[in-house]
Each structure stands twice: as C-alpha cells, then as structure tokens.
Design a protein around this motif. Structure first.
Motif: not given
Length: 99
Positions: A1-5, A79-83
């Motif tokens: 996953n990409l970084q989300a804001t 980034q790379a967090t599981s969600w």
C-alpha cells in the motif's frame, strides 16, 4: 500500500477558542502505525501550522492538547502499512475554557 493522508475541513470561525483534545481514526490500519496531528491558527488571515505527529493508541485515538481558534485534524498512514479502509476521524473538540 502507498502512503495515505486524510485531512478534515477546518473547524472554528465563530471567534471563540476551541480545545482539540484529539481524535479517533476510523480505519482498520494496523495498531500503532497510524499517525495524527492537528493544524492551528488564531485568525483566518494567518497561515496554519501543525503539531508534532502522535502515534495512535490501541483504540485508534490520537491524543492531543491544543487550544486555538481554527483547527483541522490530519491522519497519516505510512507506506506498506496493512489497511483496507480509512473513513475519517471522530474529533474530540469542545469550547475552550469550559469545565
């Protein structure tokens, strides 16, 4: 996953102070991997600044202590967090100076 804001709309505008004690992130992101901060400014003509980022606790709560006239909450999921979803926040703002 990409970084989300995610960032909420600004709250305030009636000329009174707001106490932002934090917010709960509505997401299934891995505990401890969600970061939050809040913007603040004293007048609509001023540029806003942000508090330091705080890691969410086990309940997904980002604890803050911020007194200002205008505020908005900001969530960052690295980034790379599981969600799979991030629906927003449940803000804990109240008029400042009340008990």
């Amino acid at each position: 996953n990409l970084q989300a804001t995610l960032e909420t709309p600004e709250q305030g505008g009636d000329g009174k102070r707001i106490f932002n004690s934090g917010f709960r992130v509505v997401s299934d992101a891995t505990t401890g991997s969600v970061f939050g901060s809040a913007s603040y400014r004293e007048g609509p003509q001023q540029t806003y600044a942000y508090t330091a980022e705080v890691t969410s606790d086990i309940r997904g709560t980002v604890n803050l202590r911020l007194s200002t006239r205008y505020t908005r909450n900001k969530v960052r999921i690295p980034q790379a967090t599981s969600w799979t979803y991030a629906a927003g926040v449940e803000a804990d703002n109240q008029p400042d100076g009340t008990r």
